[in-house]
Structure formats: C-alpha cells, structure tokens
Enzyme design. Structure first.
Site, PDB file in Angstrom:
ATOM      1  N   HIS A  55       4.945   7.477   0.552  1.00 13.63           N
ATOM      2  CA  HIS A  55       6.212   6.868  -0.303  1.00 13.63           C
ATOM      3  C   HIS A  55       7.830   6.614  -0.270  1.00 13.63           C
ATOM      4  CE1 HIS A  55       3.315   7.368  -3.440  1.00 13.63           C
ATOM      5  NE2 HIS A  55       2.985   8.217  -3.637  1.00 13.63           N
ATOM      6  N   ASN A 128      -0.029   6.937  -9.978  1.00 12.36           N
ATOM      7  CA  ASN A 128      -0.063   6.289  -8.683  1.00 12.36           C
ATOM      8  C   ASN A 128      -0.410   4.949  -9.842  1.00 12.36           C
ATOM      9  OD1 ASN A 128       0.317   6.881  -5.950  1.00 12.36           O
ATOM     10  ND2 ASN A 128      -1.613   7.523  -6.512  1.00 12.36           N
ATOM     11  N   TYR A 338       5.518  19.350  -3.849  1.00 15.83           N
ATOM     12  CA  TYR A 338       6.589  18.254  -3.774  1.00 15.83           C
ATOM     13  C   TYR A 338       7.683  18.854  -3.772  1.00 15.83           C
ATOM     14  CZ  TYR A 338       3.878  13.919  -5.614  1.00 15.83           C
ATOM     15  OH  TYR A 338       2.629  12.901  -5.225  1.00 15.83           O
TER      16      TYR A 338
END
Ligand code: NDP
Length: 501
Positions: A55, A128, A338
């Site tokens: 990303h 997404n 993350y």
C-alpha cells in the site's frame, strides 16, 4: 501591506541568505561553519522514511461519518449511537503492490482505510475495494506479497512468480476473478466501493454479539477502466486518481459512500453454510441483506501530503467498545502486523503524529518516553496501581466473554471449503456478457506472459469455477481445452505435479 514572513532555520533563527553558500573567498571552498547549509542538507538526506511494504502509493482526505439508522440493538459503539451523529474521519486509498511512485491505474486491489476519531478513541477500519482476499491464512501472506513484487534476480515484475503462486493457491480464485474484472482498475478512487472483507464483531449494551461485514457503496457509481484505458493512463498520467481525488474535493464536490452492513446473530453465524471467518467468501445478499446505516463524506484535502497521508498509520487493533475482531486468522494476524509496521516506519510514538492522534479521547496510560515523545511525556505517576489519582481501567470497556474450543493445532478452515463456487457465481450470474469478455481478455493478456505449464494449471482453476470461464481463457491462450479439463479433474497436488517443470 502584509508583513514579510522571515525565513528561519529549523530552530527559529533568522536566515540572511538562502542562495549563496558560505565560502572562503569567491571561489570557495565551502566553510564548515555554514550551519544553515549543513542543517538544510542533513535534513534533506533524511527526508524519506521507509516506504510501506504494501500500500505504498496512496491518496488521502479528511471528512466525516454520519449515522443514518438506529444500530443500538447491535452495537454500543458511542460514535454510532444516535441518528444524525457525525464523527471526524481520515481516509486513505491506495494500490497494494506498487512502489510509492507507481501508477494509479495498475491492476491491483485498492486499499480503503478509514480512521474514525471517536469519543472512545480512534477506530480504524482497514478495508479494500474487494469483498474477499487471495488467501485465508496469514502464514501465506509474505509469500503472496513477494509474488506481486519484483523478481529478486531481475528486479522486474514477474508473471511466472505471480501466477505460479496463485495457481498453487486455489482459494485465491475468487479474488483473482474480481481483480481481473474491470473492477481491478477503478476509474478513480471515488468510483469504487470499500469492504471490510473480514468479519468483525459488534456487541450491544446487553453483551449480545453479532457478526458483521461493512460495505461502503460509492454514491458516485462504479466506474472502471478497460485494460486499454488503464494502459494509456499509466503512461499519460500515473497520478490520475490521486489528482482526481484532490481536485474534486478542492472544487467543492465531496465524494461520499453509503455504509451498508451485513449483520448475523452469533449462533447463526457459526452455523452458516459458509465459514464466516474465511475471507475468501462473501455472504450472499439474498441470505443476509445489507442494511443502510450511514454515510461517509470526504470534504477536506490534506494541507501537507507527507504529514497527513504518508504518516497516516491505520491499525485494525484500534477498536472501540461495541466493536471487536473475529477469529478470522487473517484479521488476527493484521492486528499484530500493522502496529508492528508502524513502529518500524514511524517509531514508538507514532500515535502522537497529529493525523494519528486520538483527538477526541486523549491518551491516558502509564506508557512513557521513547523516541519522539513530543507531547510533554505525561505528568504524574508512571505506574499502576497508584494512589495518586492516576487514570483507572474502566470495566465498562470490557468485551463480552466468548467461548473458544478445540485442540491447539495447525488446521485448515472448518467447513465447506469450496474455493470455486462463489467465483463461478460471480462469473455466471453477476457479470454481464461484456464483463466476462473483459475479464477473459484481461486474464489472457497477463497470464499469457507466464510459462505454458503455469497457464495450464491456472486455467484448470478457472475451469473448475465454471466450464465456460475455463474454456474461454483456454481458447484465448491457445491451450488445449481437453488438457485443461483433465487437469481440472485432478486434485491440487496432482495438478501441481502434472505441471512441474
Ligand atoms: P448479488 O447479485 O446480490 O450481489 C452481487 C454483488 O456483486 C453486488 O454487490 C455488485 O456490486 C457486485 N459486483 C458486480 N459486478 C462485480 C464484479 N465485476 N466484481 C465484483 N463484484 C461485482 O449476489 P450475491 O450476494 O449472491 O453474490 C454473488 C457474487 O457477487 C459473489 O460470489 C461475489 O463474487 C460477488 N459479490 C458479492 C458481494 C456480497 O457481499 N454478497 C459483494 C461484492 C461482490 P454493486 O452493487 O456495487 O454493483
């Protein structure tokens, strides 16, 4: 006349000259005591932070979320507790595999990440533009991403790597079918939907738990690029979608999305005909009709891209009371990954960067210090329990207990692991004739660059989803349909062996 703004060093000292370095005589050499030059170059040398490993190319904007229906029977999340209530939001949309300078029109899923600045702290939803994903076990994730990146020897994208892995991973077929439809190249970031893809938990004041899926449906309508249009745009304007989002908001036309939820009671979810923790599956709308509950509006551009978009850090473990994670294995691993990535990219105090700050619920805990602790560091006791009036844990924030069962083991998903049915339904029942034509053309163009044995193995998977799908791809690639059919009848390990080099 407006007062001139004086130019300063990073530490506020006025700078007299920013055009001529300090030299000994007209011809130099440079003098070490040119502190302005040294500061300027040293800062420039450090302008880049590690690129996101996935990303990396993205665009972002600020806005708000407004509740439009009563959802209090399903969740006690405060930011959702009143119709008409608005919560500030920051959104970041992105491609996945390409580098920071890659083209917006690449065929790729698009990230759809949202940060809600709620009164109970930040709630991040990292979705997404596709309702499913390529794999359902996080052990496969680094391998999968490697196949979408560059070949370690050639440093080029490699269709063999790409399709070798996918053809050996049948669960990817549903996502591959969506990715190679024209939805894999959305016309802009405003013309795509956003999906949680994962199943999440909502729980209400009474402690009742529900399984939910989020669908942000674009109010601008779905618009996609054909592969020919995408190819042209990649050359003509690699930043077309980034620019479009900025310009549209700057022109006063805020894009919006309607949030529809699919909601299942706890027990029903566990008995559902598909495994609701399997991210390669959707919940058919006929079984679980989506319910409209809110609206997302993006109406303010960032002032500085680096500060607000590049440093934005979303984290699916940022939850608020009323919302929890499900046992979806991919989601569970993202809850680790993350935060871990942000610690690496931005440092231990990345939550203090303004775009990441819980601006409507100030941080109160006993974590201290670390690099870039820029907020004063927290006064008072630095331990708990204490008797000096420090902040206290609040039992009201506890998630209702939920049962777990079974032996600890490395096992696959529990029930109905048909990897082909839903992609077959998408191909045969949802897509139009034109959609199918484009899908097959898009696949043929890309898969055609892989070795023939890999083409065969992948086409056998398309055949398993729907014979017409497999036959059309086989025909486009000039493969022997009989051979494809035969491979489709084999088990996956036999298929891999049959097409080994
Ligand atoms: P429905 O006919 O009720 O819904 C079909 C969905 O497919 C719609 O949400 C539509 O989105 C979406 N869609 C249309 N074209 C494409 C495309 N080229 N690629 C991806 N999605 C597309 O059917 P079901 O709910 O029974 O699902 C059938 C199939 O549709 C699924 O197997 C899945 O592949 C796909 N799908 C299902 C979703 C779900 O949550 N049930 C969500 C998205 C896709 P839109 O309304 O925006 O046009």
């Amino acid at each position: 006349m407006a007062k001139k703004k004086s130019f300063t060093t990073a530490f506020g000292a006025p700078v007299a000259d920013d055009q001529n370095s300090l030299t000994a005589g007209r011809r130099g050499p440079l003098l070490m005591q040119d502190t302005h030059l040294l500061e300027k170059l040293a800062h420039f040398d450090r302008e880049r932070i590690p690129e996101r490993v996935v990303h990396a190319k993205g665009a972002g904007a600020h806005g708000y979320f407004e509740v439009t229906a009563d959802v209090t029977r399903w969740t006690k999340a405060k930011f959702l507790n009143t119709v008409g209530k608005r919560t500030e939001v920051f959104a970041r949309f992105s491609t996945v595999g390409g580098e920071k300078g890659s083209a917006d029109a690449e065929r790729d899923p698009r990230g759809f990440a949202l940060k809600f600045y709620t009164e109970d702290g930040n709630y991040d939803l990292v979705g997404n533009n596709t309702p499913v994903f390529f794999i359902r076990d996080p052990l496969k994730f680094p391998d999968f991403i490697h196949t979408q990146k560059r070949n370690p020897a050639t440093n080029c994208k490699d269709p063999d790597m790409f399709w070798d892995f996918l053809s050996l991973t049948p669960e990817s077929l549903h996502q591959v079918t969506i990715l190679f439809s024209d939805r894999g190249t959305p016309a802009t970031l405003r013309n795509m939907n956003g999906y949680s893809s994962h199943t999440y938990k909502w729980y209400n004041d009474a402690g009742e738990i529900f399984w939910v899926q989020y669908h942000f449906k674009t109010d601008q309508g779905i618009r996609n690029l054909t592969r020919q249009e995408a190819l042209a745009l990649r050359g003509a304007d690699p930043d077309h979608a980034t620019r479009d989002l900025f310009r549209t908001i700057a022109a006063g036309n805020p894009p919006s999305w309607t949030l529809e939820m699919q909601i299942m009671p706890y027990d029903e979810g566990l008995k559902y005909r598909y495994d609701i923790m399997d991210i390669t599956k959707v919940w058919p709308h006929a079984d679980v009709p989506p319910i409209k509950i809110g609206r997302l509006v993006l109406d303010r551009n960032p002032v500085n891209y680096f500060a607000e978009v590049e440093q934005a850090a979303f984290n699916p473990s940022n939850l608020v009371p009323g919302i929890g994670i499900s046992p979806d294995k991919m989601l569970q691993s993202r809850v680790f990954s993350y935060h871990d990535t942000h610690l690496h990219r931005l440092g231990p105090n990345y939550h203090l960067i303004p775009v990441n700050q819980a601006r409507n619920a100030p941080e109160r805990n006993y974590q201290r210090d670390g690099s870039m602790r820029v907020d004063g560091g927290g006064a008072g006791p630095n331990y708990w329990p204490n008797s000096f009036g420090g902040s206290e844990p609040d039992l009201a924030a506890a998630e209702p207990p939920f049962p777990v069962e079974g032996a600890a083991a490395r096992t696959s998903y529990s029930h109905v692991n048909d990897d082909f049915e839903q992609s077959g339904a998408l191909y045969a029942k949802v897509m139009t004739e034109t959609d199918r034509e484009h899908l097959v053309g898009n696949i043929v163009e890309h898969l055609g660059m892989a070795q023939k044995r890999i083409q065969l193995r992948q086409t056998a998977l398309f055949y398993k989803a729907h014979p017409d799908y497999g036959a059309s791809v086989a025909q486009g690639l000039g493969l022997d349909t009989q051979e494809v059919r035969q491979l489709a009848g084999m088990s996956q390990p036999d298929r891999a062996r049959a097409t080994a080099p």
